[in-house]
Write an enzyme that holds these catalytic residues in place. Structure first.
Site, PDB file in Angstrom:
ATOM      1  N   HIS A  99     -19.643  16.140  78.730  1.00 50.71           N
ATOM      2  CA  HIS A  99     -20.854  15.839  79.495  1.00 50.71           C
ATOM      3  C   HIS A  99     -21.140  16.892  80.572  1.00 50.71           C
ATOM      4  O   HIS A  99     -20.266  17.690  80.944  1.00 50.71           O
ATOM      5  CB  HIS A  99     -20.725  14.471  80.166  1.00 50.71           C
ATOM      6  CG  HIS A  99     -19.591  14.409  81.163  1.00 50.71           C
ATOM      7  ND1 HIS A  99     -19.675  14.915  82.434  1.00 50.71           N
ATOM      8  CD2 HIS A  99     -18.343  13.890  81.042  1.00 50.71           C
ATOM      9  CE1 HIS A  99     -18.542  14.721  83.075  1.00 50.71           C
ATOM     10  NE2 HIS A  99     -17.709  14.105  82.258  1.00 50.71           N
ATOM     11  N   GLU A 177     -13.974   8.041  78.929  1.00 51.18           N
ATOM     12  CA  GLU A 177     -12.885   8.782  79.548  1.00 51.18           C
ATOM     13  C   GLU A 177     -11.660   7.875  79.711  1.00 51.18           C
ATOM     14  O   GLU A 177     -11.754   6.648  79.586  1.00 51.18           O
ATOM     15  CB  GLU A 177     -13.350   9.322  80.910  1.00 51.18           C
ATOM     16  CG  GLU A 177     -12.310  10.110  81.705  1.00 51.18           C
ATOM     17  CD  GLU A 177     -11.826  11.362  80.971  1.00 51.18           C
ATOM     18  OE1 GLU A 177     -11.058  11.192  79.991  1.00 51.18           O
ATOM     19  OE2 GLU A 177     -12.188  12.478  81.376  1.00 51.18           O
TER      20      GLU A 177
END
Length: 317
Positions: A99, A177
């Site tokens: 990202h 994550e």
């Protein structure tokens, strides 16, 4: 009436909250959860009337959220007959993207599964990467764009999907994550955080991938869900973009390089694996991995390349 109202409420809210990361979906989810234990008690007519009104209101909120997020699907929602079946001879190309930048990246603050958003630099990075995909001719080939449900990954993926004319958009929470437990929100330089993270990495390098501390997630767990998500994504087409997070990408990359070897100290000491662990993962870096459906195997072509030509941050540690 009671059973019908509650059934519709729960079914609709589960459907919506599973697909939407918008904060507005959290309220109806929490209300529905609080009502759950009372489903089987006796309700008065007044209570049922109030519950019906509440259900209608929450349904309206849910429908609004669905309208805003209607292009987001989950891989398991796709018609199985339209997905690439196991045994497909042609490999799928996975373009794996980290990202864009967030303010917590800039501060070197541990994000984990905290839902932080792209900052201005991260938004620009996402747009530049999308433009790069277009100029390289990648955008035209992409069949699907899959991301974690966290905003920083989802917003990066949205920017990429905008330039991919035939791509469908999917969300998979398995691409999140690491959950860093007690350390989320703290600076990486915090005297409690740094030694604990260093200990984790050292344990993992020794092959103790199940090791975890301070309420955090183990590398073994992240690798397991990462590989499962990659396999699901690979069935969505011949060229698929995956937008995820630094920790998950790095340790799933370790597993791919091991190619089925037992992850003991000897295997994790191989130069190709050490190189992965020591590599930086700047924001919006890209990796190319081929997935062979016929033998259920991944093969890396490149790792962590910066395609946008500007300095980006690495806090993936």
């Amino acid at each position: 009436l009671k059973a019908t109202v509650m059934s519709r409420l729960f079914t609709r809210l589960q459907h919506v909250t599973r697909r939407c990361n918008a904060g507005v979906s959290l309220l109806p989810c929490r209300i529905a959860t609080s009502l759950g234990p009372h489903l089987h008690r006796d309700w008065s007519k007044t209570e049922l009337r109030s519950l019906t009104v509440l259900t209608g209101t929450l349904m309206a909120i849910s429908l609004t959220v669905t309208g805003l997020c209607g292009n987001l699907l989950y891989p398991e929602d796709v018609d199985a007959d339209k997905m690439l079946p196991p045994g497909t001879s042609k490999p799928t190309r996975l373009i794996i993207v980290r990202h864009g930048e967030t303010s917590w990246n800039a501060e070197k603050r541990v994000q984990g599964q905290t839902d932080t958003k792209l900052n201005a630099a991260g938004q620009q990075q996402a747009l530049e990467l999308a433009d790069r995909f277009k100029k390289l001719g990648l955008a035209e080939t992409v069949d699907a764009v899959v991301s974690s449900d966290l905003s920083r990954a989802s917003d990066t993926a949205d920017a990429i999907a905008e330039v991919c004319p035939k791509a469908k958009r999917y969300v998979d929470a398995r691409l999140r994550e690491f959950d860093f437990g007690e350390h989320q929100g703290k600076l990486s330089s915090d005297p409690e955080v740094r030694p604990a993270r260093q200990t984790c990495v050292q344990e993992w390098k020794q092959g103790h991938l199940e090791y975890a501390s301070h309420g955090a997630e183990s590398a073994a767990n992240v690798i397991g869900r990462g590989l499962a998500a990659f396999r699901s994504a690979a069935r969505l087409g011949s060229s698929v973009v995956i937008v995820s997070h630094g920790g998950l990408i790095k340790w799933t990359a370790v597993a791919i390089e091991l190619a089925g070897e037992t992850p003991d100290h000897k295997a994790l000491s191989q130069p190709k694996v050490v190189s992965i662990v020591q590599s930086s993962l700047p924001n919006v870096c890209c990796s190319i991995v081929l997935y062979d459906h016929s033998v259920d195997a991944f093969r890396a072509q490149s790792w962590f390349e910066n395609l946008i030509g500007q300095t980006t941050r690495d806090d993936s540690g």
